[in-house]
Design a protein around this motif. Structure first.
Motif, mmCIF file in Angstrom:
data_model
loop_
_atom_site.group_PDB
_atom_site.id
_atom_site.type_symbol
_atom_site.label_atom_id
_atom_site.label_comp_id
_atom_site.label_asym_id
_atom_site.label_seq_id
_atom_site.Cartn_x
_atom_site.Cartn_y
_atom_site.Cartn_z
ATOM 1 N N ILE A 66 45.771 110.235 17.623
ATOM 2 C CA ILE A 66 45.658 108.787 17.831
ATOM 3 C C ILE A 66 46.834 108.280 18.657
ATOM 4 N N ALA A 67 48.036 108.755 18.338
ATOM 5 C CA ALA A 67 49.232 108.300 19.051
ATOM 6 C C ALA A 67 49.164 108.665 20.529
ATOM 7 N N ARG A 68 48.576 109.821 20.844
ATOM 8 C CA ARG A 68 48.457 110.215 22.254
ATOM 9 C C ARG A 68 47.560 109.251 23.019
ATOM 10 N N GLN A 69 46.507 108.762 22.363
ATOM 11 C CA GLN A 69 45.615 107.816 23.038
ATOM 12 C C GLN A 69 46.337 106.487 23.280
ATOM 13 N N VAL A 70 47.094 106.057 22.290
ATOM 14 C CA VAL A 70 47.868 104.827 22.441
ATOM 15 C C VAL A 70 48.824 104.951 23.624
ATOM 16 N N GLU A 71 49.486 106.084 23.733
ATOM 17 C CA GLU A 71 50.458 106.264 24.809
ATOM 18 C C GLU A 71 49.768 106.284 26.175
ATOM 19 N N VAL A 72 48.623 106.947 26.269
ATOM 20 C CA VAL A 72 47.893 107.001 27.538
ATOM 21 C C VAL A 72 47.538 105.592 28.005
ATOM 22 N N PHE A 73 47.003 104.782 27.099
ATOM 23 C CA PHE A 73 46.531 103.462 27.520
ATOM 24 C C PHE A 73 47.656 102.438 27.588
ATOM 25 N N ARG A 74 48.723 102.667 26.842
ATOM 26 C CA ARG A 74 49.899 101.809 27.020
ATOM 27 C C ARG A 74 50.468 102.018 28.417
ATOM 28 N N SER A 75 50.531 103.266 28.857
ATOM 29 C CA SER A 75 51.077 103.552 30.188
ATOM 30 C C SER A 75 50.167 103.014 31.292
ATOM 31 N N ARG A 76 48.868 102.934 31.016
ATOM 32 C CA ARG A 76 47.927 102.389 31.996
ATOM 33 C C ARG A 76 47.863 100.862 31.955
ATOM 34 N N GLY A 77 48.424 100.260 30.893
ATOM 35 C CA GLY A 77 48.321 98.817 30.721
ATOM 36 C C GLY A 77 46.896 98.358 30.527
ATOM 37 N N GLU A 78 46.129 99.176 29.802
ATOM 38 C CA GLU A 78 44.693 98.962 29.688
ATOM 39 C C GLU A 78 44.258 99.062 28.227
ATOM 40 N N ALA A 79 43.331 98.191 27.827
ATOM 41 C CA ALA A 79 42.784 98.272 26.474
ATOM 42 C C ALA A 79 41.851 99.475 26.371
ATOM 43 N N VAL A 80 41.626 99.933 25.117
ATOM 44 C CA VAL A 80 40.738 101.063 24.900
ATOM 45 C C VAL A 80 39.981 100.875 23.591
ATOM 46 N N GLU A 81 38.734 101.316 23.579
ATOM 47 C CA GLU A 81 37.889 101.247 22.383
ATOM 48 C C GLU A 81 37.707 102.637 21.781
#
Length: 265
Positions: A66-81
């Motif tokens: 889960i933390a890896r997904q948060v980091e990926v989308f935090r770095s992209r500045g993009e929301a994720v579902e």
């Protein structure tokens, strides 16, 4: 339907529809794999996380995923579902998502049922209302405008997403509008799941003044006939509390729930 039938339908849903990956991939869409999980990028107004099963991941290993997904989308500045099914394991998955900053949106019910009875139905449309298959950007913009009136929120992403799906493979999706004169009063689309016996129904929003007139039922029956013409035998819908009673009366069976958990940087 018996409980066993419902379990069999859920198994078919898990084995044939999940993970819910676009096929073919529209131009500009990419899919990345992280263990049992797939990240879909560039498809819509936010990223999408999907899987068939998490392969027994739990505890710190699951938290790390889960933390890896948060980091990926935090770095992209993009929301994720993260699309969470009600029967997903482990049982504390929802708690772990919330702890990582994901916020649940409205829960929907997944219903599944045979195509044939729905395709055989002949609902009566109100006088002056017709159904029409559409592909043009102008019509997609009219659908988005109707949905914005219904939901009171921006739905412009529908235009972009549906247009790219149609461009990628016009045979994989059909968009249908219900029109009264020049007004789009309802709309829905159907996706034909490649390599499976399934088709899935989406949309179905209807302007308030046009509800309870049989338009939603007519859209369902019309799309069921399209599915039958393509050899599909099962329909699946992620439905709202408003749509669920109608779909169950039409013979679809509740097999699980689905809740979007959204992380926004």
């Amino acid at each position: 339907m018996t409980d066993l039938d419902a379990r069999e339908l859920r198994d078919a849903y898990d084995n044939q529809i999940r993970p819910e990956l676009p096929d073919p991939l529209p131009d500009g869409v990419t899919v990345e794999r992280d263990g049992p999980l797939f990240r879909v990028l560039g498809l819509d107004h936010r990223g999408f996380l999907t899987y068939r099963t998490l392969d027994g991941l739990a505890g710190t290993e699951l938290d790390a995923l889960i933390a890896r997904q948060v980091e990926v989308f935090r770095s992209r500045g993009e929301a994720v579902e993260w699309k969470l099914a009600g029967h997903d394991e482990p049982a504390d998955l929802a708690d772990r998502l919330r702890a990582a900053g994901f916020v649940p949106e409205d829960q929907e019910t997944v219903v599944v049922g045979p195509v044939a009875p729905l395709a055989a139905a002949v609902p009566v449309l109100p006088e002056g209302v017709r159904l029409r298959e559409v592909t043009s950007r102008a019509d997609l913009e009219r659908i988005a405008a109707m949905e914005e009136e219904v939901w009171r929120e921006d739905r412009s992403h529908l235009v972009y997403g549906l247009a790219r799906e149609i461009e990628a493979d016009p045979q994989s999706i059909t968009v249908v509008v219900a029109e009264a004169g020049e007004t789009v009063v309802s709309a829905g689309w159907i996706r034909y799941q490649r390599g499976t016996g399934f088709a899935s129904l989406w949309g179905g929003s209807t302007l308030p003044q046009w509800r309870k007139k049989g338009i939603y039922r007519a859209l369902v029956a019309y799309r069921a006939r399209l599915a039958q013409q393509r050899g599909k035998t099962l329909l699946q819908v992620d439905c709202s509390p408003d749509s669920r009673p109608i779909l169950e009366r039409l013979g679809l069976v509740a097999v699980t729930t689905t809740t979007p958990y959204v992380y926004t940087p």
